[in-house]
Design a protein around this motif. Sequence first.
Motif, PDB file in Angstrom:
ATOM      1  N   PHE A  93       0.868  -1.184   0.000  1.00 33.86           N
ATOM      2  CA  PHE A  93       0.000   0.000   0.000  1.00 33.86           C
ATOM      3  C   PHE A  93       0.896   1.224   0.000  1.00 33.86           C
ATOM      4  O   PHE A  93       1.588   1.487   0.979  1.00 33.86           O
ATOM      5  CB  PHE A  93      -0.900  -0.024   1.243  1.00 33.86           C
ATOM      6  CG  PHE A  93      -2.243   0.564   1.020  1.00 33.86           C
ATOM      7  CD1 PHE A  93      -2.517   1.874   1.369  1.00 33.86           C
ATOM      8  CD2 PHE A  93      -3.254  -0.190   0.449  1.00 33.86           C
ATOM      9  CE1 PHE A  93      -3.767   2.413   1.171  1.00 33.86           C
ATOM     10  CE2 PHE A  93      -4.506   0.344   0.249  1.00 33.86           C
ATOM     11  CZ  PHE A  93      -4.768   1.645   0.602  1.00 33.86           C
ATOM     12  N   GLY A  94       0.917   1.956  -1.119  1.00 33.56           N
ATOM     13  CA  GLY A  94       1.820   3.089  -1.257  1.00 33.56           C
ATOM     14  C   GLY A  94       1.113   4.426  -1.148  1.00 33.56           C
ATOM     15  O   GLY A  94      -0.116   4.497  -0.988  1.00 33.56           O
ATOM     16  N   PRO A  95       1.878   5.529  -1.250  1.00 33.32           N
ATOM     17  CA  PRO A  95       1.279   6.870  -1.177  1.00 33.32           C
ATOM     18  C   PRO A  95       0.206   7.098  -2.242  1.00 33.32           C
ATOM     19  O   PRO A  95      -0.795   7.784  -1.989  1.00 33.32           O
ATOM     20  CB  PRO A  95       2.477   7.804  -1.395  1.00 33.32           C
ATOM     21  CG  PRO A  95       3.669   6.982  -1.001  1.00 33.32           C
ATOM     22  CD  PRO A  95       3.336   5.565  -1.358  1.00 33.32           C
ATOM     23  N   HIS A  96       0.406   6.544  -3.439  1.00 32.72           N
ATOM     24  CA  HIS A  96      -0.586   6.730  -4.499  1.00 32.72           C
ATOM     25  C   HIS A  96      -1.907   6.042  -4.147  1.00 32.72           C
ATOM     26  O   HIS A  96      -2.977   6.501  -4.568  1.00 32.72           O
ATOM     27  CB  HIS A  96      -0.055   6.207  -5.835  1.00 32.72           C
ATOM     28  CG  HIS A  96       0.272   4.746  -5.842  1.00 32.72           C
ATOM     29  ND1 HIS A  96       1.436   4.242  -5.316  1.00 32.72           N
ATOM     30  CD2 HIS A  96      -0.432   3.675  -6.284  1.00 32.72           C
ATOM     31  CE1 HIS A  96       1.442   2.925  -5.450  1.00 32.72           C
ATOM     32  NE2 HIS A  96       0.326   2.559  -6.020  1.00 32.72           N
ATOM     33  N   ASP A  97      -1.846   4.965  -3.350  1.00 32.29           N
ATOM     34  CA  ASP A  97      -3.078   4.299  -2.924  1.00 32.29           C
ATOM     35  C   ASP A  97      -3.857   5.177  -1.943  1.00 32.29           C
ATOM     36  O   ASP A  97      -5.089   5.273  -2.023  1.00 32.29           O
ATOM     37  CB  ASP A  97      -2.759   2.953  -2.266  1.00 32.29           C
ATOM     38  CG  ASP A  97      -2.197   1.948  -3.259  1.00 32.29           C
ATOM     39  OD1 ASP A  97      -2.814   1.774  -4.321  1.00 32.29           O
ATOM     40  OD2 ASP A  97      -1.144   1.354  -2.974  1.00 32.29           O
ATOM     41  N   ARG A  98      -3.144   5.812  -1.024  1.00 33.22           N
ATOM     42  CA  ARG A  98      -3.821   6.705  -0.085  1.00 33.22           C
ATOM     43  C   ARG A  98      -4.433   7.899  -0.817  1.00 33.22           C
ATOM     44  O   ARG A  98      -5.536   8.340  -0.498  1.00 33.22           O
ATOM     45  CB  ARG A  98      -2.841   7.161   1.003  1.00 33.22           C
ATOM     46  CG  ARG A  98      -2.502   6.057   2.004  1.00 33.22           C
ATOM     47  CD  ARG A  98      -1.628   6.564   3.131  1.00 33.22           C
ATOM     48  NE  ARG A  98      -0.238   6.730   2.715  1.00 33.22           N
ATOM     49  CZ  ARG A  98       0.659   5.748   2.710  1.00 33.22           C
ATOM     50  NH1 ARG A  98       0.309   4.531   3.107  1.00 33.22           N
ATOM     51  NH2 ARG A  98       1.898   5.965   2.339  1.00 33.22           N
ATOM     52  N   ALA A  99      -3.716   8.404  -1.809  1.00 34.41           N
ATOM     53  CA  ALA A  99      -4.252   9.511  -2.603  1.00 34.41           C
ATOM     54  C   ALA A  99      -5.475   9.057  -3.403  1.00 34.41           C
ATOM     55  O   ALA A  99      -6.442   9.810  -3.554  1.00 34.41           O
ATOM     56  CB  ALA A  99      -3.169  10.045  -3.539  1.00 34.41           C
ATOM     57  N   TRP A 100      -5.445   7.817  -3.896  1.00 37.30           N
ATOM     58  CA  TRP A 100      -6.584   7.275  -4.645  1.00 37.30           C
ATOM     59  C   TRP A 100      -7.815   7.194  -3.752  1.00 37.30           C
ATOM     60  O   TRP A 100      -8.925   7.528  -4.168  1.00 37.30           O
ATOM     61  CB  TRP A 100      -6.212   5.900  -5.189  1.00 37.30           C
ATOM     62  CG  TRP A 100      -7.210   5.317  -6.138  1.00 37.30           C
ATOM     63  CD1 TRP A 100      -7.208   5.400  -7.498  1.00 37.30           C
ATOM     64  CD2 TRP A 100      -8.382   4.540  -5.788  1.00 37.30           C
ATOM     65  NE1 TRP A 100      -8.286   4.735  -8.029  1.00 37.30           N
ATOM     66  CE2 TRP A 100      -9.031   4.200  -6.987  1.00 37.30           C
ATOM     67  CE3 TRP A 100      -8.926   4.116  -4.589  1.00 37.30           C
ATOM     68  CZ2 TRP A 100     -10.193   3.443  -7.028  1.00 37.30           C
ATOM     69  CZ3 TRP A 100     -10.099   3.370  -4.618  1.00 37.30           C
ATOM     70  CH2 TRP A 100     -10.717   3.028  -5.827  1.00 37.30           C
ATOM     71  N   LEU A 101      -7.635   6.759  -2.509  1.00 37.47           N
ATOM     72  CA  LEU A 101      -8.759   6.648  -1.589  1.00 37.47           C
ATOM     73  C   LEU A 101      -9.363   8.010  -1.258  1.00 37.47           C
ATOM     74  O   LEU A 101     -10.561   8.126  -1.031  1.00 37.47           O
ATOM     75  CB  LEU A 101      -8.318   5.951  -0.299  1.00 37.47           C
ATOM     76  CG  LEU A 101      -8.084   4.444  -0.392  1.00 37.47           C
ATOM     77  CD1 LEU A 101      -7.485   3.923   0.897  1.00 37.47           C
ATOM     78  CD2 LEU A 101      -9.386   3.717  -0.712  1.00 37.47           C
ATOM     79  N   ARG A 102      -8.503   9.042  -1.243  1.00 36.03           N
ATOM     80  CA  ARG A 102      -9.001  10.399  -0.963  1.00 36.03           C
ATOM     81  C   ARG A 102      -9.519  11.082  -2.223  1.00 36.03           C
ATOM     82  O   ARG A 102      -9.856  12.265  -2.198  1.00 36.03           O
ATOM     83  CB  ARG A 102      -7.887  11.236  -0.327  1.00 36.03           C
ATOM     84  CG  ARG A 102      -7.522  10.800   1.088  1.00 36.03           C
ATOM     85  CD  ARG A 102      -6.630  11.828   1.769  1.00 36.03           C
ATOM     86  NE  ARG A 102      -5.329  11.925   1.137  1.00 36.03           N
ATOM     87  CZ  ARG A 102      -4.238  11.256   1.516  1.00 36.03           C
ATOM     88  NH1 ARG A 102      -4.322  10.427   2.556  1.00 36.03           N
ATOM     89  NH2 ARG A 102      -3.087  11.402   0.892  1.00 36.03           N
ATOM     90  N   ARG A 103      -9.565  10.324  -3.320  1.00 35.95           N
ATOM     91  CA  ARG A 103     -10.072  10.836  -4.603  1.00 35.95           C
ATOM     92  C   ARG A 103      -9.249  11.995  -5.147  1.00 35.95           C
ATOM     93  O   ARG A 103      -9.756  12.819  -5.907  1.00 35.95           O
ATOM     94  CB  ARG A 103     -11.538  11.281  -4.478  1.00 35.95           C
ATOM     95  CG  ARG A 103     -12.485  10.203  -4.011  1.00 35.95           C
ATOM     96  CD  ARG A 103     -12.663   9.153  -5.056  1.00 35.95           C
ATOM     97  NE  ARG A 103     -13.634   8.149  -4.663  1.00 35.95           N
ATOM     98  CZ  ARG A 103     -13.916   7.067  -5.368  1.00 35.95           C
ATOM     99  NH1 ARG A 103     -13.280   6.855  -6.507  1.00 35.95           N
ATOM    100  NH2 ARG A 103     -14.801   6.191  -4.950  1.00 35.95           N
ATOM    101  N   ARG A 104      -7.979  12.046  -4.751  1.00 38.48           N
ATOM    102  CA  ARG A 104      -7.120  13.126  -5.252  1.00 38.48           C
ATOM    103  C   ARG A 104      -6.432  12.740  -6.552  1.00 38.48           C
ATOM    104  O   ARG A 104      -5.856  13.594  -7.223  1.00 38.48           O
ATOM    105  CB  ARG A 104      -6.077  13.475  -4.199  1.00 38.48           C
ATOM    106  CG  ARG A 104      -6.670  14.119  -2.956  1.00 38.48           C
ATOM    107  CD  ARG A 104      -5.604  14.468  -1.957  1.00 38.48           C
ATOM    108  NE  ARG A 104      -6.160  15.079  -0.759  1.00 38.48           N
ATOM    109  CZ  ARG A 104      -5.458  15.389   0.315  1.00 38.48           C
ATOM    110  NH1 ARG A 104      -4.156  15.136   0.337  1.00 38.48           N
ATOM    111  NH2 ARG A 104      -6.040  15.934   1.364  1.00 38.48           N
ATOM    112  N   THR A 105      -6.468  11.474  -6.889  1.00 39.43           N
ATOM    113  CA  THR A 105      -5.815  11.025  -8.110  1.00 39.43           C
ATOM    114  C   THR A 105      -6.436   9.725  -8.569  1.00 39.43           C
ATOM    115  O   THR A 105      -7.050   9.005  -7.788  1.00 39.43           O
ATOM    116  CB  THR A 105      -4.303  10.799  -7.862  1.00 39.43           C
ATOM    117  OG1 THR A 105      -3.695  10.350  -9.079  1.00 39.43           O
ATOM    118  CG2 THR A 105      -4.077   9.732  -6.794  1.00 39.43           C
TER     119      THR A 105
END
Length: 201
Positions: A93-105
């Motif tokens: 689980f990387g930074p891009h996954d956390r950003a995906w969950l926050r709908r930022r990317t």
Amino acid sequence: MAGTTSPRLETAAARVRRFSPAERWVHRMTAILMGVCVATAACLYLPQLAELVGRRALVVTVHEWSGLLLPAPFLAGLASRAFRGDLRLLNRFGPHDRAWLRRRTRRAGKFNAGQKLYAGWLAGAVLVMLGTGLLMWFTHLTPLSWRTGSTFVHDWLALTLGVVIAGHVGMAWADPESRRGMRTGEVDPEWAEREHPLWRR
């Protein structure tokens, strides 16, 4: 005419390999066994279905054995290098996954954060269902309080599983290219670039 390539061959050559036959087999067999578990559970708990199907003892036996066999496709899949590679990707689980969950990317690797969470939750739920089911099956090995608690957990987790799986099927139904990737192993490169750009690159 001899030097031309048919559009069908050009399209097939342009597609991107996403899943190996072993990965698709594991998914398909797990889906079948899970479907049998859910269908037989519904027949056991809903009076209307129970009356329609009848033969409760047979339904119980099918439910027990389909549940017991549920981990088998996963264990068999461990013989596949591609399947083990996907497990490693699902467990990271990387930074891009956390950003995906926050709908930022929309940036995602081979699996997006939602798919990773679903896979992890499902694996845990199957283990809990297997454990509680065994406690309910071998009633003479455990005290009554254990069996009562197992029944409570098993029943409510089964209901939750039904809802979550229905959501999974609904999301897959809304994405034909994703379904095609699981069915044939290949996806359209534009879809891969749009939905899973980190994996595509």
